[in-house]
Scaffold this active site. Structure first.
Site, PDB file in Angstrom:
ATOM      1  N   SER A  44     -28.848 -17.083  45.143  1.00 10.06           N
ATOM      2  CA  SER A  44     -29.479 -15.782  45.289  1.00 10.06           C
ATOM      3  C   SER A  44     -30.978 -15.921  45.538  1.00 10.06           C
ATOM      4  O   SER A  44     -31.380 -16.603  46.477  1.00 10.06           O
ATOM      5  CB  SER A  44     -29.171 -14.922  44.051  1.00 10.06           C
ATOM      6  OG  SER A  44     -29.398 -13.554  44.329  1.00 10.06           O
ATOM      7  N   ASP A 158     -23.049 -12.750  46.626  1.00  6.16           N
ATOM      8  CA  ASP A 158     -24.131 -13.419  45.897  1.00  6.16           C
ATOM      9  C   ASP A 158     -23.685 -14.686  45.171  1.00  6.16           C
ATOM     10  O   ASP A 158     -22.647 -14.710  44.501  1.00  6.16           O
ATOM     11  CB  ASP A 158     -24.698 -12.420  44.883  1.00  6.16           C
ATOM     12  CG  ASP A 158     -25.961 -12.914  44.225  1.00  6.16           C
ATOM     13  OD1 ASP A 158     -25.865 -13.480  43.118  1.00  6.16           O
ATOM     14  OD2 ASP A 158     -27.044 -12.735  44.815  1.00  6.16           O
TER      15      ASP A 158
END
Length: 293
Positions: A44, A158
């Site tokens: 991320s 993510d």
């Protein structure tokens, strides 16, 4: 005198939205103490910060880019949708491309891996080649804010969903010492004597999940760096990108957290060097014996 072999050091940069600015401070502290970084893996925001450093090896450039970022530029990145998320992410991907000056995985100065999550199997997907901005876009696709992205025939979300602090990834890349930067070491900032308001329950629950998943991710790390203060709690908001003073405070928190671990890291490096020196000495004697016979 023969110089002792320096162990390969890997950096596992964790997820955490705006808390990811702390990664800049961590790297600055390592630079200050002249500790080289041989491998970087990120999830991320850790992937975005890590990719920039892997390409340019310049924390000042990254800091200045963050400090120059304002609300107007930030809002330009939003392309609203209600399909699979609130933001399509195409504008954000273009921003990543500009930020990295269209760099490819082949252009990095430090071997780098971005971690995303297969939305169907829940497994981690590791990118070390291919389209670098698209890999970062996948790694930062936080649901329900960003749409998952189709890339290489896979629906990706993510990286923090499956591996928020990719210690195992950077270890597999060849790191002998792994520094994990965990941005989710606690899930609450204060004692809660009574049940919180209904609006707080979902985020508090997510924070508990993030806390526990991150603890599992860093179990095998050699050094765990955890910024202190409010930066440990939940997902701090976008305003930290738009406010220089707030951004500086998060970066400083990362730098201070790494400074706390420097002595331990230096001792570990010396220990690895000592062991390496002993093994090399034995191998040298063995090779000499083989040549003589």
């Amino acid at each position: 005198m023969k110089r002792q072999k320096y162990p390969k050091i890997g950096l596992a940069l964790g997820s955490g939205a705006a808390k990811g600015l702390a990664h800049i401070g961590v790297i600055k502290a390592l630079e200050k103490h002249q500790i080289p970084i041989d491998f970087i893996a990120g999830s991320s925001m850790g992937a975005l910060m890590g990719a920039h450093y892997a390409v340019f090896k310049d924390t000042n450039r990254l800091e200045n880019m963050i400090f120059d970022f304002n609300r107007r530029e930030g809002f330009k990145l939003f392309d609203p949708t209600l399909t699979g998320g609130l933001i399509k992410g195409k504008k954000f991907e273009r921003f990543i491309t500009q930020m990295l000056e269209a760099a490819k995985f082949e252009d990095v100065q430090i071997p780098f891996a971005a971690v995303a999550t297969d939305f169907h199997t829940a497994e981690s997907v590791i990118f070390t080649k291919g389209n670098l901005p698209k890999a970062i876009r996948a790694s930062t696709s936080v649901p329900p804010f960003f749409q998952p992205i189709f890339y290489q025939d896979t629906l990706l979300a993510d990286g923090g969903l499956s591996n928020p602090v990719p210690v195992d990834t950077v270890r597999e890349m060849g790191a002998e010492i792994v520094i994990a930067v965990n941005l989710d070491t606690v899930y609450a900032g204060e004692i809660i004597p009574t049940p919180p308001a209904l609006a707080r329950i979902p985020m508090h629950s997510v924070n508990i999940l993030r806390h526990n998943i991150s603890l599992q991710s860093v179990k095998t790390a050699d050094i765990i760096c955890s910024p202190h203060g409010e930066y440990q709690i939940g997902l701090i908001g976008w305003e930290y990108f738009f406010n220089t003073e707030k951004a500086q405070s998060v970066i400083k928190a990362g730098e201070e957290a790494m400074e706390e671990q420097i002595e331990k890291l230096q001792e570990l490096i010396a220990e690895k060097q000592k062991k390496s020196s002993g093994v090399e000495r034995i191998l040298s004697i063995f090779k000499k014996f083989i040549r003589q016979t």
